[in-house]
Design a protein around this motif. Sequence first.
Motif, PDB file in Angstrom:
ATOM      1  N   THR A 108     -44.098 -17.564 -21.694  1.00 35.74           N
ATOM      2  CA  THR A 108     -43.964 -16.069 -21.758  1.00 35.74           C
ATOM      3  C   THR A 108     -44.348 -15.492 -20.547  1.00 35.74           C
ATOM      4  OG1 THR A 108     -44.128 -16.337 -24.178  1.00 35.74           O
ATOM      5  CG2 THR A 108     -44.232 -13.900 -23.293  1.00 35.74           C
ATOM      6  N   LEU A 109     -43.562 -14.569 -20.029  1.00 34.92           N
ATOM      7  CA  LEU A 109     -43.915 -13.853 -18.635  1.00 34.92           C
ATOM      8  C   LEU A 109     -44.051 -12.545 -19.060  1.00 34.92           C
ATOM      9  CD1 LEU A 109     -41.264 -15.434 -16.378  1.00 34.92           C
ATOM     10  CD2 LEU A 109     -43.689 -16.246 -16.937  1.00 34.92           C
ATOM     11  N   HIS A 110     -45.132 -11.717 -18.478  1.00 33.94           N
ATOM     12  CA  HIS A 110     -45.206 -10.191 -18.721  1.00 33.94           C
ATOM     13  C   HIS A 110     -45.290  -9.656 -17.376  1.00 33.94           C
ATOM     14  CE1 HIS A 110     -46.574 -10.988 -22.915  1.00 33.94           C
ATOM     15  NE2 HIS A 110     -47.252 -12.324 -22.405  1.00 33.94           N
ATOM     16  N   ARG A 111     -44.901  -8.509 -17.213  1.00 39.14           N
ATOM     17  CA  ARG A 111     -44.795  -7.507 -16.239  1.00 39.14           C
ATOM     18  C   ARG A 111     -45.474  -6.113 -16.571  1.00 39.14           C
ATOM     19  NH1 ARG A 111     -39.448  -6.148 -13.579  1.00 39.14           N
ATOM     20  NH2 ARG A 111     -39.270  -4.843 -15.347  1.00 39.14           N
ATOM     21  N   LEU A 112     -46.544  -5.761 -16.068  1.00 39.90           N
ATOM     22  CA  LEU A 112     -47.317  -4.619 -16.237  1.00 39.90           C
ATOM     23  C   LEU A 112     -47.244  -3.554 -15.131  1.00 39.90           C
ATOM     24  CD1 LEU A 112     -48.504  -6.508 -18.217  1.00 39.90           C
ATOM     25  CD2 LEU A 112     -50.768  -5.321 -18.101  1.00 39.90           C
ATOM     26  N   ALA A 113     -46.324  -2.617 -15.309  1.00 40.21           N
ATOM     27  CA  ALA A 113     -46.013  -1.714 -14.141  1.00 40.21           C
ATOM     28  C   ALA A 113     -46.798  -0.140 -14.500  1.00 40.21           C
ATOM     29  CB  ALA A 113     -44.528  -1.747 -13.979  1.00 40.21           C
ATOM     30  N   PRO A 114     -46.842   0.484 -13.359  1.00 41.55           N
ATOM     31  CA  PRO A 114     -47.289   1.887 -13.561  1.00 41.55           C
ATOM     32  C   PRO A 114     -46.096   2.523 -14.306  1.00 41.55           C
ATOM     33  CG  PRO A 114     -47.759   1.052 -11.586  1.00 41.55           C
ATOM     34  CD  PRO A 114     -47.049   0.180 -11.998  1.00 41.55           C
ATOM     35  N   ALA A 115     -46.346   3.489 -15.278  1.00 42.35           N
ATOM     36  CA  ALA A 115     -45.280   4.108 -15.950  1.00 42.35           C
ATOM     37  C   ALA A 115     -44.441   4.912 -14.827  1.00 42.35           C
ATOM     38  CB  ALA A 115     -46.067   5.098 -17.129  1.00 42.35           C
ATOM     39  N   GLY A 116     -43.109   4.938 -15.061  1.00 41.04           N
ATOM     40  CA  GLY A 116     -42.300   5.678 -14.305  1.00 41.04           C
ATOM     41  C   GLY A 116     -41.865   4.877 -12.692  1.00 41.04           C
ATOM     42  N   LEU A 117     -42.461   3.672 -12.732  1.00 43.43           N
ATOM     43  CA  LEU A 117     -42.222   2.904 -11.334  1.00 43.43           C
ATOM     44  C   LEU A 117     -40.645   2.655 -11.390  1.00 43.43           C
ATOM     45  CD1 LEU A 117     -43.242   1.857  -8.884  1.00 43.43           C
ATOM     46  CD2 LEU A 117     -43.598  -0.270 -10.012  1.00 43.43           C
ATOM     47  N   ASP A 118     -39.912   2.819 -10.333  1.00 42.89           N
ATOM     48  CA  ASP A 118     -38.466   2.135 -10.231  1.00 42.89           C
ATOM     49  C   ASP A 118     -38.373   0.834 -10.251  1.00 42.89           C
ATOM     50  OD1 ASP A 118     -35.695   2.520  -9.918  1.00 42.89           O
ATOM     51  OD2 ASP A 118     -35.814   2.907  -7.902  1.00 42.89           O
ATOM     52  N   LEU A 119     -37.927   0.127 -11.470  1.00 39.95           N
ATOM     53  CA  LEU A 119     -37.899  -0.980 -11.395  1.00 39.95           C
ATOM     54  C   LEU A 119     -36.369  -1.662 -11.750  1.00 39.95           C
ATOM     55  CD1 LEU A 119     -40.823  -1.704 -13.912  1.00 39.95           C
ATOM     56  CD2 LEU A 119     -40.706  -2.526 -11.583  1.00 39.95           C
TER      57      LEU A 119
END
Length: 324
Positions: A108-119
């Motif tokens: 299982t892979l997870h990405r934790l990004a700042p909210a609102g980051l252009d992904l």
Amino acid sequence: MTTLHTEPGARLPDGSGLSRHVVVAPGMCSGGSLLFGRIGDWTWEVVSESCRINVHAARTADGDPAYLSFYYYRVRGGDVVHPHGLTFGDELRVDSRSFQFGNQSVITLHRLAPAGLDLPDGPLDPAEVYEHPHPDCLYAENFNRWIARTTAGSNRGLAQVTPPDFGYQDLPPLPNAYSPRAFVGRARSTGSFHPDGPPGFQETGEPRTFTYTLDVVRDLNGAGLMYFASYFSVFDTMLLRLWRSLGRTDEQFLRRKVTDQKIGYFGNADPGTVFEVTVRHWRSAASPDVEIADMALRDTATGHLVAVTAIETGTAGDRSPGSG
């Protein structure tokens, strides 16, 4: 701004993962292992959703409890989101996705990004995680295998077993190029992620050895097994001892920035177990503020290798004159 989902998360169209909006609460941020425990909980949730099984109450074919254990856990911190850099109220977008990895395991892979980051649109792509990580994001990789006890009340001699209702067949396969099997296998056989030392790094002194007694208050989970996140705590305790031996302060330790940490889980332990932890420490020749600590955790009574870790930290501005 991207529209974000609230927990427990929105399921991906292919059923292999979840996307959620997370507000950081006190129970998932600290200078210790709280975040790693939360990410592990997300792994169990994603596997439950994507494999059509209640991971929390899984059973073997004989009706005995089965546990989705952690065999390998890697976390890489970004410039904005890193393991010990979160605080109350931070908002994150968390994308998680599980991949087929044989009939007894799952990644299982997870990405934790700042909210609102252009992904990028769409489900989390392994190529992003392994080849093109966004510099602001934290990425976690969990390699889990099913296990069960072979002796009631004992955490020794755990056996690999697969619950009959583990529906992994519809998961997307993880490309072979990203498989950690060989890498983790070498760490198990050598007792180190860096048996010959990391390239471009210089060892700062002789290996150090510390002891640690399993803490039945903190280190065991509700099933009586040593909790996967406790391994992070044990290794961090050893890292703190190392830093103190180098003349560093606790405040410097709390300001550390973990850029990469790997743990290989090769055993469990019963109450009363005393561990011996061997620590090696290197500093980058090109960037002296980058350091790696490699540790091996063994049961002192049997010599059995229980776990290994490699922790890469940035210490810019925090090195003392006597730091090695």
